[in-house]
Design a protein around this motif. Structure first.
Motif: not given
Length: 314
Positions: A231-240, A260-263, A270-274, A286-287
Motif C-alpha cells: 500500500d501507499v500511506v500518505r501523510v499531510e503535515a506542516d513540516a513534511p 507536499g505529502r510524505v509517502c 492500515h497497520e502502519l497508520i496507528p 494533519r491527515s
C-alpha cells in the motif's frame, strides 16, 4: 492478437532547437490492442502523437506497420489511420450527420459507400437520435463521440486519440471507452491513446510511461502497479521533511515527499497508520490515508517526484 505487432516504433528521436523532445522512444502495439502513452505535461506525448500521425518527421528511428517498414508522413500510410486530435475539429453549425458526410467526402468515400458507413458510425457511437441536430447543441462527450465516429468511416486499422478525456465529463468518458472496447473486440481495431490522466490510462491493456521524452516503464496496469510494494500511506503535515526524518530514524522507513505529502510504501498500510499516530504529538499530522498504489504512484516510484510536479533540474 496477431503475433506481428500492428505498429512498432523503434528508437524515435525528435529535437526542437537544442531541446530533446523525444529520445529513443520505442514501443509496440498489437492488433486489437488499446495502448496508452501516459505522462505528465511536457513528457513528450504531443510530439509522439505528431510523429505517429505523420504531422512531423522523426529525426531518427523507424516505424513498422504490420511488420513492414512504414513512413507515417506518406499518404498511403495515413489512409490506414484514424486521428482524433486534442482540440475540437467539428463544424458546430452542421448537424452530426452533415459533419460525417463532410468527413466521408474528405476520406474519398463514394455516396454509395458513405451512407451505410455514416449509419453504422452513428449507431456505434449512440448518436442516431440526435444525428440531425446542429453539433453546437451536443454536449462535450457527444462531440467527442462524433469526432471518433467521423474517423471510423474509412475503417482505419489504427486509431490515434490525443487526450480523449479533455473537456468530457466522467460518465461521457466511460461511454467513449466502452465503445472503444467494442471496436477493439468487433473489428480488431488497434488504438493508441495519449493521456496525462493516470485514471484514464487504467483502461488500456498496456501502457508506456513517458518522462522527459523517454519511456521509463512499459506493462499492463497490474504489472506497473506491482513495482510499488504493498500500500501507499500518505501523510499531510506542516513540516513534511521533518516527518520523513522522524520516520527514518524511529521506524527505519524510507519515504518520499511527493506534492507536499510524505509517502511511504508499506505491505499493510492500515497497520502502519496507528504507529504513525502514536509517534507524533496531537496536531502534528494533519491527515493520514492509505490506498492501493495507482499509476501516479508508479510514476513517483520511478522518477522520484509527483506526477504533476515540474521536473527538477539536474
Amino acid at each position: 492478437m496477431s503475433a506481428t505487432p500492428r505498429l512498432e516504433a523503434i528508437g524515435l528521436r525528435k529535437v526542437f532547437g537544442g531541446r530533446v523532445a523525444l529520445d529513443d522512444l520505442s514501443f509496440t502495439v498489437g492488433a486489437g490492442e488499446i495502448f496508452g502513452l501516459l505522462g505528465p505535461n511536457g513528457a513528450g506525448k504531443t510530439t509522439a502523437f505528431r510523429l505517429l500521425s505523420g504531422l512531423l518527421p522523426a529525426d531518427a528511428g523507424q516505424f513498422r506497420f504490420d511488420g513492414v517498414a512504414a513512413d507515417p508522413t506518406a499518404a498511403t500510410h495515413r489512409r490506414r489511420l484514424g486521428v482524433v486530435f486534442q482540440d475540437p475539429s467539428l463544424d458546430l453549425k452542421l448537424t452530426g450527420r452533415e459533419n460525417l458526410a463532410l468527413g466521408a467526402s474528405l476520406f474519398g468515400l463514394s455516396r454509395r459507400h458513405a451512407a451505410p458507413a455514416i449509419a453504422d458510425a452513428l449507431e456505434l457511437m449512440q448518436l442516431g437520435a440526435r444525428a440531425d441536430e446542429p453539433a453546437q447543441r451536443y454536449s462535450g462527450g457527444m462531440r467527442r463521440r462524433l469526432e471518433i465516429a467521423r474517423v471510423l468511416l474509412h475503417e482505419p486499422d489504427l486509431l490515434l486519440l490525443d487526450e480523449p478525456g479533455r473537456g468530457v465529463d466522467p460518465e461521457a468518458l466511460r461511454r467513449i471507452w466502452d465503445q472503444l472496447e467494442k471496436l477493439r473486440a468487433q473489428r480488431g481495431l488497434s488504438v493508441i491513446v495519449t493521456t496525462h490522466q493516470p485514471e484514464e490510462a487504467e483502461r488500456c491493456r498496456r501502457i508506456a510511461v513517458l518522462d522527459a521524452g523517454r519511456v521509463v516503464a512499459t506493462g499492463t496496469p497490474d504489472e506497473l502497479r506491482a513495482r510499488v510494494s504493498g500500500d501507499v500511506v500518505r501523510v499531510e503535515a506542516d513540516a513534511p521533511d521533518e516527518v520523513a526524518a522522524v520516520l527514518a530514524a524511529r521506524l527505519g522507513l524510507t519515504s518520499r515527499i511527493i506534492e507536499g505529502r510524505v509517502c511511504v510504501e508499506a505491505p499493510r498500510g492500515h497497520e502502519l497508520i496507528p504507529r504513525l499516530v502514536e509517534l507524533f504529538p496531537a496536531g502534528r499530522l494533519r491527515s493520514l490515508a492509505t490506498a492501493r498504489p495507482t499509476l501516479a504512484d508508479v510514476f513517483s516510484r520511478i522518477t522520484g517526484r509527483g506526477f504533476h510536479e515540474e521536473e527538477r533540474p539536474a
